[in-house]
Enzyme design. Structure first.
Site, PDB file in Angstrom:
ATOM      1  N   PRO A   2       0.819  -1.202   0.000  1.00  0.00           N
ATOM      2  CA  PRO A   2       0.000   0.000   0.000  1.00  0.00           C
ATOM      3  C   PRO A   2       0.859   1.260   0.000  1.00  0.00           C
ATOM      4  O   PRO A   2       1.850   1.334   0.731  1.00  0.00           O
ATOM      5  CB  PRO A   2      -0.799  -0.125   1.306  1.00  0.00           C
ATOM      6  CG  PRO A   2      -0.816  -1.586   1.605  1.00  0.00           C
ATOM      7  CD  PRO A   2       0.506  -2.102   1.118  1.00  0.00           C
ATOM      8  N   GLU A   3       0.497   2.232  -0.832  1.00  0.00           N
ATOM      9  CA  GLU A   3       1.260   3.479  -0.885  1.00  0.00           C
ATOM     10  C   GLU A   3       0.676   4.475   0.118  1.00  0.00           C
ATOM     11  O   GLU A   3      -0.354   4.230   0.745  1.00  0.00           O
ATOM     12  CB  GLU A   3       1.257   4.011  -2.318  1.00  0.00           C
ATOM     13  CG  GLU A   3       1.784   2.957  -3.304  1.00  0.00           C
ATOM     14  CD  GLU A   3       2.415   3.531  -4.555  1.00  0.00           C
ATOM     15  OE1 GLU A   3       2.836   4.694  -4.546  1.00  0.00           O
ATOM     16  OE2 GLU A   3       2.494   2.799  -5.554  1.00  0.00           O
TER      17      GLU A   3
END
Length: 261
Positions: A2-3
């Site tokens: 996940p960014e």
């Protein structure tokens, strides 16, 4: 992995549904059982995102620190919530919702001093208030490392992941192998503006949006990318080349993103 926009989106939602409530904390998987007992029954005082790190503050001066890593995920359930699966590392249950944290790389209890140390060792987070871009530029402008490596170095700038790296560098016509010290201040300023723009759009829409039509159309929120995992450049129709940067895939248009010799 996940960014940063995903983690900030989670923090905002979790803040709404947990803060001010006494939280039932459990570890269906069992690997966090002792720690869960320390948090169980305490009021959640806050939820913050720092780059790719989630930090939950409790009234007993304990903090839950979570980093999802490559394979971790979060699921939110409205009541009545089904029983958690045995893969859930920790469940945070408030008055109306239950949050399951599954497969995180890091899941541990911190004291305040440890949270402060975490914040001090990661780079500025573009999604937080009062961030100083000059600190980022100073690190980049003194480095021989490529800008492609530097953007993923969480001690330089926190929250940018593989997809944003590829998309932002393409949008700014910068080759990922360009040494950081060769970036001009004006190039950095444009790069920084684009980082702020795209990450904030990502938080609001909970999707990575980088194509110009979607950036300018707030009705469109489905992920749509320019060059990541694409075969041709939407700008010049040249082939998109896949390159390796520290074991991660990146994509580049050699025509639009020229590398000075």
């Amino acid at each position: 992995m996940p960014e940063g926009h995903t983690i900030h989106s989670a923090a905002r939602r979790h803040r709404r549904i947990l803060v001010g409530y006494s939280i039932c904390v459990s570890s269906p998987q069992g690997r966090f059982s002792k720690e869960a007992l320390k948090l169980n029954g305490n009021i959640c005082m806050g939820v913050e995102a720092y780059g790719k790190h989630l930090v939950y503050e409790f009234c007993n001066n304990e903090f839950l620190h979570v980093h999802l890593g490559l394979f971790g995920s979060i699921r939110v359930h409205e009541y009545p919530a089904s029983d958690p699966r045995d893969t859930v590392r920790v469940r945070l249950a408030g008055n109306y919702h239950a949050i399951d944290i599954i497969g995180p790389t890091i899941c541990e209890i911190y004291k305040k001093v440890e949270v402060e140390h975490l914040i001090s060792r990661i780079g500025p987070d573009p999604l937080r208030d009062n961030v100083d871009p000059e600190q980022v530029f100073t690190r980049i402008s003194k480095s021989r490392s490529s800008i492609g490596k530097l953007l993923m170095d969480q001690s330089v700038i926190s929250g940018i992941g593989n997809i944003y790296r590829t998309e932002i560098l393409w949008r700014q016509s910068i080759h990922p192998h360009t040494p950081g010290r060769e970036l001009t201040r004006s190039q950095f300023q444009r790069l920084w503006y684009d980082i702020i723009l795209l990450l904030n759009i990502g938080v609001k829409r909970n999707a990575i949006v980088t194509t110009e039509d979607q950036v300018n159309d707030y009705k469109k929120s489905k992920e749509n990318l320019n060059v990541f995992a694409k075969s041709s450049c939407p700008r010049c129709d040249s082939d998109i080349v896949q390159i390796d940067i520290n074991g991660r895939r990146a994509y580049v248009c050699d025509s639009c993103q020229t590398l000075n010799s």
